[in-house]
Scaffold this motif. Structure first.
Motif, mmCIF file in Angstrom:
data_model
loop_
_atom_site.group_PDB
_atom_site.id
_atom_site.type_symbol
_atom_site.label_atom_id
_atom_site.label_comp_id
_atom_site.label_asym_id
_atom_site.label_seq_id
_atom_site.Cartn_x
_atom_site.Cartn_y
_atom_site.Cartn_z
ATOM 1 N N GLY A 1 32.695 27.785 48.446
ATOM 2 C CA GLY A 1 31.639 27.577 47.455
ATOM 3 C C GLY A 1 31.263 28.861 46.746
ATOM 4 N N LEU A 2 31.214 29.969 47.502
ATOM 5 C CA LEU A 2 30.892 31.261 46.909
ATOM 6 C C LEU A 2 31.948 31.664 45.890
ATOM 7 C CD1 LEU A 2 29.369 33.965 46.724
ATOM 8 C CD2 LEU A 2 30.606 34.688 48.792
ATOM 9 N N ALA A 3 33.224 31.500 46.242
ATOM 10 C CA ALA A 3 34.313 31.873 45.334
ATOM 11 C C ALA A 3 34.255 31.056 44.047
ATOM 12 C CB ALA A 3 35.655 31.682 46.022
ATOM 13 N N GLU A 4 34.004 29.767 44.170
ATOM 14 C CA GLU A 4 33.887 28.921 42.982
ATOM 15 C C GLU A 4 32.738 29.400 42.096
ATOM 16 O OE1 GLU A 4 33.006 24.250 41.690
ATOM 17 O OE2 GLU A 4 33.126 24.807 43.807
ATOM 18 N N GLY A 5 31.623 29.759 42.726
ATOM 19 C CA GLY A 5 30.477 30.233 41.970
ATOM 20 C C GLY A 5 30.764 31.532 41.235
ATOM 21 N N LEU A 6 31.473 32.456 41.885
ATOM 22 C CA LEU A 6 31.815 33.727 41.240
ATOM 23 C C LEU A 6 32.690 33.501 40.010
ATOM 24 C CD1 LEU A 6 32.589 35.887 44.405
ATOM 25 C CD2 LEU A 6 30.687 36.238 42.828
ATOM 26 N N VAL A 7 33.702 32.652 40.158
ATOM 27 C CA VAL A 7 34.593 32.385 39.022
ATOM 28 C C VAL A 7 33.841 31.658 37.916
ATOM 29 C CG1 VAL A 7 36.719 31.259 38.266
ATOM 30 C CG2 VAL A 7 36.649 32.414 40.482
ATOM 31 N N ASN A 8 32.951 30.736 38.285
ATOM 32 C CA ASN A 8 32.151 30.051 37.263
ATOM 33 C C ASN A 8 31.277 31.027 36.488
ATOM 34 O OD1 ASN A 8 33.161 27.499 37.717
ATOM 35 N ND2 ASN A 8 31.528 26.882 39.106
ATOM 36 N N GLN A 9 30.696 32.022 37.186
ATOM 37 C CA GLN A 9 29.901 33.037 36.497
ATOM 38 C C GLN A 9 30.733 33.716 35.421
ATOM 39 O OE1 GLN A 9 27.840 34.691 40.431
ATOM 40 N NE2 GLN A 9 27.187 35.821 38.630
ATOM 41 N N ASN B 1 36.489 42.733 35.912
ATOM 42 C CA ASN B 1 35.283 41.898 35.927
ATOM 43 C C ASN B 1 34.526 42.213 37.208
ATOM 44 O OD1 ASN B 1 35.855 40.519 33.568
ATOM 45 N ND2 ASN B 1 36.515 38.648 34.549
ATOM 46 N N ILE B 2 33.211 42.319 37.144
ATOM 47 C CA ILE B 2 32.416 42.483 38.361
ATOM 48 C C ILE B 2 31.303 41.446 38.381
ATOM 49 C CG2 ILE B 2 32.947 44.927 38.707
ATOM 50 C CD1 ILE B 2 30.275 45.648 37.453
ATOM 51 N N ALA B 3 30.849 41.123 39.578
ATOM 52 C CA ALA B 3 29.774 40.141 39.723
ATOM 53 C C ALA B 3 28.916 40.492 40.927
ATOM 54 C CB ALA B 3 30.348 38.733 39.885
ATOM 55 N N LEU B 4 27.677 40.051 40.889
ATOM 56 C CA LEU B 4 26.734 40.220 41.994
ATOM 57 C C LEU B 4 25.985 38.911 42.208
ATOM 58 C CD1 LEU B 4 24.932 41.772 44.025
ATOM 59 C CD2 LEU B 4 23.610 42.604 42.064
ATOM 60 N N THR B 5 25.977 38.426 43.444
ATOM 61 C CA THR B 5 25.199 37.236 43.782
ATOM 62 C C THR B 5 24.787 37.340 45.248
ATOM 63 O OG1 THR B 5 25.123 34.817 43.589
ATOM 64 C CG2 THR B 5 27.185 35.762 44.413
ATOM 65 N N TRP B 6 24.314 36.248 45.838
ATOM 66 C CA TRP B 6 23.824 36.270 47.209
ATOM 67 C C TRP B 6 24.340 35.074 47.989
ATOM 68 C CZ3 TRP B 6 21.162 37.589 42.929
ATOM 69 C CH2 TRP B 6 20.568 38.861 42.911
ATOM 70 N N ILE B 7 24.518 35.279 49.289
ATOM 71 C CA ILE B 7 24.867 34.194 50.213
ATOM 72 C C ILE B 7 23.599 33.670 50.876
ATOM 73 C CG2 ILE B 7 26.112 33.590 52.342
ATOM 74 C CD1 ILE B 7 28.119 35.675 51.755
ATOM 75 N N ASP B 8 23.550 32.348 51.057
ATOM 76 C CA ASP B 8 22.536 31.691 51.878
ATOM 77 C C ASP B 8 21.110 31.882 51.374
ATOM 78 O OD1 ASP B 8 22.215 29.896 53.913
ATOM 79 O OD2 ASP B 8 21.939 31.396 55.480
ATOM 80 N N ARG B 9 20.956 32.067 50.067
ATOM 81 C CA ARG B 9 19.637 32.090 49.446
ATOM 82 C C ARG B 9 19.717 31.304 48.145
ATOM 83 N NH1 ARG B 9 17.244 38.051 48.987
ATOM 84 N NH2 ARG B 9 19.371 38.765 49.254
ATOM 85 N N PRO B 10 18.713 30.495 47.836
ATOM 86 C CA PRO B 10 18.748 29.760 46.571
ATOM 87 C C PRO B 10 18.677 30.730 45.400
ATOM 88 C CG PRO B 10 17.064 28.892 48.053
ATOM 89 C CD PRO B 10 17.508 30.196 48.622
ATOM 90 N N VAL B 11 19.575 30.592 44.464
ATOM 91 C CA VAL B 11 19.567 31.420 43.265
ATOM 92 C C VAL B 11 19.670 30.517 42.046
ATOM 93 C CG1 VAL B 11 20.561 33.454 44.382
ATOM 94 C CG2 VAL B 11 22.072 31.773 43.321
ATOM 95 N N GLU B 12 19.064 30.960 40.977
ATOM 96 C CA GLU B 12 19.116 30.207 39.730
ATOM 97 C C GLU B 12 19.813 31.037 38.672
ATOM 98 O OE1 GLU B 12 15.348 29.216 38.044
ATOM 99 O OE2 GLU B 12 16.192 27.724 36.670
ATOM 100 N N ASN B 13 20.839 30.469 38.054
ATOM 101 C CA ASN B 13 21.542 31.151 36.996
ATOM 102 C C ASN B 13 20.707 31.082 35.724
ATOM 103 O OD1 ASN B 13 23.479 31.362 34.624
ATOM 104 N ND2 ASN B 13 24.819 31.869 36.337
#
Length: 255
Positions: A203-211, A177-189
């Motif tokens: 918080g970042l780890a939780e977000g990655l797994v939720n994705q 599984n791969i994922a791409l996101t950003w730290i310290d910037r508002p993002v909308e799924n």
């Protein structure tokens, strides 16, 4: 918030600016993908950067509107210095927010623990941490950032199993599984419409797994639905200077 970037001087400045624009457009178009042992997952989630939102205290899917506190101590995933590593493994990378310094190794520990928690909820045994597999994944995350692509097949036409076999060869089943996101910037799924701003490793780890869990193919890989029965795995995270986060979670069934 503008991404951090290295500056250039002289006649190369215009070319550098053009590359930065292209890089930003590229990162806006991709977020999550999956490859299993035999099949390529087609589901892709793409969080977009929001340029005009109130960037007050909010953190992760479960913490919007609340005060952000530093990460707790993660459960150590396992061996951090295996005997066999990928020669292109960049090691630890980090990004400083106003809450804490988010280190890639800490994010990896949290992701590993969170994935095992989700597996336990479905009656599955925990994955054993494998430092060599994590190193191969980390090298792939770094390569995607450096060569500006987002895919399981790299520009050298190497698939996940190819990259692992370049380093070692004890897995008879292998997934990614791969994922791409950003730290310290508002993002909308784009799928959930949720607005998040990751400022801590937890918080970042939780977000990655939720994705991954919000995407059918990625969820199936984690929960062994139509895949081999994984017994070990590794998480490799690379955090770029501009706050882009590339994550690779690899699964293995030993011979």
């Amino acid at each position: 918030m503008c991404p951090r970037s290295r500056s250039t001087s002289g006649s190369n400045r215009a070319d550098s600016d053009d590359r930065a624009v292209l890089r930003s457009l590229f990162r806006l178009l991709v977020a999550v993908a999956l490859i299993g042992v035999l099949a390529f997952g087609t589901t892709v989630l793409a969080p977009g950067i929001l340029e005009s939102v109130d960037t007050g205290d909010f953190e992760g899917p479960s913490g919007i509107g609340s005060e952000v506190t530093p990460s707790s101590d993660p459960p150590p995933a396992g061996e951090r210095n295996p005997a066999v590593t990928d020669p292109d493994d960049p090691g630890n990378s980090s990004y400083e927010t106003d809450v804490e310094t988010v280190g890639s190794a800490t994010v990896e520990d949290f992701v590993h623990a969170e994935v095992n928690d989700r597996r336990a909820e479905h009656g599955l045994e925990p994955l054993e941490w494998d430092g060599t597999i994590a190193s191969v994944g980390r090298a792939h995350s770094y390569d995607m950032a450096q060569r500006e692509y987002f895919a399981h097949i790299n520009p050298d036409d190497e698939a996940p199993m190819d990259r692992f076999r370049d380093v070692d060869n004890y897995c008879r089943g292998y997934g990614e599984n791969i994922a791409l996101t950003w730290i310290d910037r508002p993002v909308e799924n784009s799928e959930t419409g949720e607005t998040v701003r990751y400022r801590t490793a937890e918080g970042l780890a939780e977000g990655l797994v939720n994705q991954w869990m919000n995407s059918t193919d990625h969820r199936r890989a984690i929960l062994e639905q139509g895949t081999p029965d994984w017994d070990r795995g590794g998480v490799g995270v690379y955090i770029a200077d501009d706050g882009a986060v590339y994550a690779s979670h690899n699964f293995c069934r030993e011979r």
